[in-house]
Design an enzyme around this catalytic site. Sequence first.
Site, PDB file in Angstrom:
ATOM      1  N   SER A 175       6.650 -24.894   8.201  1.00 15.18           N
ATOM      2  CA  SER A 175       8.031 -25.073   8.279  1.00 15.18           C
ATOM      3  C   SER A 175       8.721 -24.380   9.348  1.00 15.18           C
ATOM      4  CB  SER A 175       8.653 -24.740   6.930  1.00 15.18           C
ATOM      5  OG  SER A 175       8.551 -23.533   6.727  1.00 15.18           O
ATOM      6  N   ASP A 209      16.133 -16.248   1.392  1.00 15.03           N
ATOM      7  CA  ASP A 209      15.093 -16.726   2.191  1.00 15.03           C
ATOM      8  C   ASP A 209      15.057 -15.941   3.576  1.00 15.03           C
ATOM      9  OD1 ASP A 209      13.416 -17.988   4.220  1.00 15.03           O
ATOM     10  OD2 ASP A 209      14.229 -19.906   3.670  1.00 15.03           O
ATOM     11  N   HIS A 211      12.919 -18.511   6.906  1.00 17.97           N
ATOM     12  CA  HIS A 211      13.446 -19.491   7.876  1.00 17.97           C
ATOM     13  C   HIS A 211      14.757 -18.828   8.560  1.00 17.97           C
ATOM     14  CE1 HIS A 211      10.798 -21.526   4.855  1.00 17.97           C
ATOM     15  NE2 HIS A 211      10.498 -21.786   5.920  1.00 17.97           N
TER      16      HIS A 211
END
Length: 364
Positions: free
Chosen positions: A101, A343, A346
């Site tokens: 990702s 998070d 990311h």
Amino acid sequence: DHRTAEENVEILEIDDRFEFDPEECDIGKGKWVFNRSIKPLYTDTSCPYLDRQFSCVKNGRLDFDYHHWEWQPEDCDLPRFNPELALQKLRGKRLLFAGDSLQRNQWESFVCMVEWTIPPEKKSMKRGKVHSVFKAKEYNATIEFYWAPFLIESNTDIDVLDPKKRILKVDSVAKHSKHWEGADILVFNTYVWWMSGLRLKTLWGSFVNGDEGYAELDTAVAYQIGLKTWANWIDSTVNPNKTRVFFTTISPIHTRSEEWGKTDGLKCFNETKPVKKLRGSGSDKEMMSVVAGVLKKMKVAVTVVNITQLSEYRVDAHSSIYTETGGRLLNDEEKADPGRHADCIHWCLPGVPDTWNRIFLAHL
């Protein structure tokens, strides 16, 4: 030579060869400089292809300083990202990003940085669970993303399993690599999925007793075997006269705020500036040396896109609580508990991956 400095600058700008010599320039050495006049080439509302996962402003982030920091290497100039130049270099070509990702983070950044210059009827996007393709029709170019979080095969490529149930097939990339064949530019990464903190269950060859015949290996050992399998595929399949291969280094994780001197910090939550100094590191040094060792022995030259050191400082630029999980945005209760839900892997877009793409384009 009677030319003025301004004229010299103009000449340099036209000829991009003078600006950046990767041999001469250590991209990891430098600093982030705040520059209010820099505007990202897109926003998370203007680019139609951005995942909600990376759309921090849309998801409620109110501070924007993270958009205005510019990476300045010590001993060279990093050229600005020029969308027209990027598309010209891709004319008639397939550019494919393969990995996890974070590689999707970089791919979406790249697509958003070029797509706004293309009229709507001259571009298209086909999103798939594994393989997504953006087309710039006038240039006969594609910018693709292929999901392969370990690069090698595993039982968790599509249906994401609990890390304890994951089994990696460290000796095979065949299922994925058939989709990479024929690309003109390949950009790979793999790291974060290996870092579950567990020993990894690995298979090689064909075990008669199937999934039960796995061996448990230390992370770095499994990573090395898996990367060698990928390297063997590159060396035996890729024609270096036709295809350029890149490898993006580790994207650091900022989950331990004591690494940048905040004992009471909640991971990367509420950070609004890059840090100047780090006590620890959000990337595993042993894993970094595994990558370096494998790449060094390859026949096909692989260009390393070195993003690790410069991204280490950017504790301010992660998705944090302005993100989604399992297909929905965090609710208020989750947002109020960043220690558990932020998070810090990311990155918001626009943001740090745009700089990765400046480096990548400079190498191209």
